[in-house]
Design a protein around this motif. Structure first.
Motif, short mmCIF file in Angstrom:
data_model
loop_
_atom_site.label_atom_id
_atom_site.label_comp_id
_atom_site.label_asym_id
_atom_site.label_seq_id
_atom_site.Cartn_x
_atom_site.Cartn_y
_atom_site.Cartn_z
N THR A 180 6.74 -4.71 -5.02
CA THR A 180 6.63 -4.79 -6.49
C THR A 180 5.29 -4.24 -6.94
OG1 THR A 180 5.78 -7.05 -6.33
CG2 THR A 180 8.16 -6.79 -6.62
N SER A 181 5.19 -3.91 -8.20
CA SER A 181 3.93 -3.39 -8.75
C SER A 181 3.01 -4.55 -9.08
CB SER A 181 4.21 -2.56 -10.00
OG SER A 181 4.94 -3.32 -10.93
N SER A 182 2.41 -5.13 -8.04
CA SER A 182 1.50 -6.26 -8.20
C SER A 182 0.38 -6.13 -7.19
CB SER A 182 2.24 -7.58 -7.98
OG SER A 182 2.64 -7.70 -6.63
N ASP A 183 -0.50 -7.10 -7.17
CA ASP A 183 -1.61 -7.08 -6.22
C ASP A 183 -1.11 -7.22 -4.78
OD1 ASP A 183 -3.40 -6.81 -8.26
OD2 ASP A 183 -3.87 -8.95 -8.40
N LEU A 184 0.11 -7.73 -4.61
CA LEU A 184 0.67 -7.91 -3.27
C LEU A 184 1.41 -6.67 -2.78
CD1 LEU A 184 2.09 -11.56 -3.46
CD2 LEU A 184 -0.06 -10.78 -2.43
N SER A 185 1.55 -5.68 -3.61
CA SER A 185 2.30 -4.49 -3.26
C SER A 185 1.74 -3.85 -1.98
CB SER A 185 2.25 -3.47 -4.40
OG SER A 185 2.94 -2.29 -4.05
#
Length: 416
Positions: A180-185
């Motif tokens: 996903t487009s997040s800091d976890l990507s």
């Protein structure tokens, strides 16, 4: 009826680990019978006291025997792979005992190549020690290394999952990657898990051992060093590049690689595993960025060179752009020796199988080609060569067949 009789005799097979507890339980029953049978007789008080002691001893021994049997059964069922849950308990116990008596094998490397080998070897022995490089600085591992000041967990994670005897869902969980487009990507759950475990325990090595318990490992995964190292390449044109991820991108012929800091210390567990090994396997995997970083730690290369174990190098099937362009099998071995010691190996395994032309053309577009088999040159250097078909192509990706490769490697032990 015959099947049931055979099942009964299986319990008496060597290595099951329950005969001793059955015998102990029967001995406890025998003592209980002896002790209780004379309690009502008219005997001297000292004889009666002796009978009571025998009776109590029998009860304690019976409880101990039954408790130990139950522990053996529970451990066997709880640690059995999902695929074998429907198998008979005696077969599960026998398999675990058989694996625990398998040959002690040390593998040295990193990346996906080593993980493939481990997944094949664990079917034959649980005495596997994977010595893994911690020089990775790209992708999820690189980000976690920079943000949390820890050793890179990526190669370690791949090897943990490869040796895992946990359910498939647990293995898939550790390999799950956030997209996903997040800091976890880009991060995998396993990398994050090891990072959290490192923060909780305050020790990367201990974090690996605790994670190994969660995954019920068939062996152990050991970082080659606990020092925070960087891999540096010096090219033939005199220029240098730092960072495992950046080295192949330069697309220049490599003269040699080295570590910073140079005097990194090997882990105690790695040296212990090498000293006790019956066989040491180098690779498969990226020559300069997966295998050699471990050998650049002098304590490790010296320990392997001085070991009396069988030392095997599994040559890659394809050349790697930016690392081994134009390399033959002999070139791979010369490079290993130049970075370590001539006694680092005594045998080389080379693929002779064929891959479809469509797959080879796809690799050629990336400047990757079959590694040339120049076995005679290798033999002239004093090393044994084993040629066999162990390459497969799945979904257009060429890799080593784990089952076939494991059988070839274990064939060396059978020769002894």
């Amino acid at each position: 009826m015959n099947l049931k009789i055979q099942d009964i005799f299986k319990w008496l097979s060597p290595g099951i680990g329950v005969k001793r507890w059955i015998g102990l339980s029967f001995w406890g029953v025998f003592l209980i019978i002896i002790g209780s049978s004379f309690l009502k007789t008219e005997e001297l008080w000292i004889i009666q006291l002796l009978n009571v002691v025998i009776l109590i001893s029998g009860i304690i021994i019976l409880i101990l025997g039954i408790k130990s049997m139950m522990r053996t059964f529970i451990v066997g069922v709880m640690s059995a792979p999902t695929s074998s849950k429907d198998a008979q308990l005696v077969d599960i116990l026998y398999q675990k005992r058989h694996l625990s008596h398998g040959a002690k094998i040390v593998t040295v490397g990193g990346g996906t190549g080593l993980a493939v080998l481990l997944s094949g070897l664990k079917a034959y022995t649980s005495n596997i020690s994977a010595v893994v490089t911690v020089a990775d600085d790209g992708g999820s591992s690189g980000r976690l290394r920079q943000e949390f000041d820890i050793l890179p967990p990526g190669d370690i994670r791949n090897c943990l999952v490869a040796l895992a005897d946990a359910p498939v869902l647990m293995r898939d969980l550790f390999q799950f990657r956030f997209d996903t487009s997040s800091d976890l990507s880009g991060h995998s759950f396993g990398n994050l898990f090891i990072t959290v475990m490192t923060r909780l325990t305050g020790d990367f090595e201990k974090a690996i051992k605790e994670t190994s318990k969660v995954l019920a490992l068939c062996g152990q995964v050991i970082p080659s060093t606990l020092n925070k190292i960087n891999l540096v390449a010096k090219y033939k044109d005199g220029s240098t590049t730092m960072g495992e991820e950046q080295i192949p991108k330069a697309r220049k012929p490599i003269e040699r690689v080295f570590l910073e800091p140079e005097n990194s210390c090997a882990t105690v567990d790695a040296l212990k595993a090498i000293a006790e090994a019956r066989m040491i396997v180098l690779g498969p995997g990226s020559l300069y960025t997966s295998i050699i970083p471990n050998l650049l730690i002098k304590e490790i290369s010296d320990a392997i060179a001085s070991s009396e174990a069988i030392k095997v190098y599994v040559c890659n099937v394809m050349t790697q752009p930016g690392e081994t362009d134009g390399y033959s099998a002999c070139d791979h071995i010369k490079t290993l020796i130049a970075h370590s010691h001539p006694r680092i190996l005594n045998c080389c395994i080379i693929n002779t199988g064929e891959i479809s032309q469509d797959v080879l053309k796809r690799y050629a577009r990336q400047n990757s080609y079959f590694v040339v088999n120049d076995a005679k040159k290798i033999e002239s250097m004093g090393y044994r060569v084993i040629e066999d078909d162990f390459a497969i192509a799945e979904d257009g990706v060429i890799r080593h067949d784990p089952a076939r490769l494991a059988k070839i490697i274990l064939g060396f032990i059978e020769e002894i």
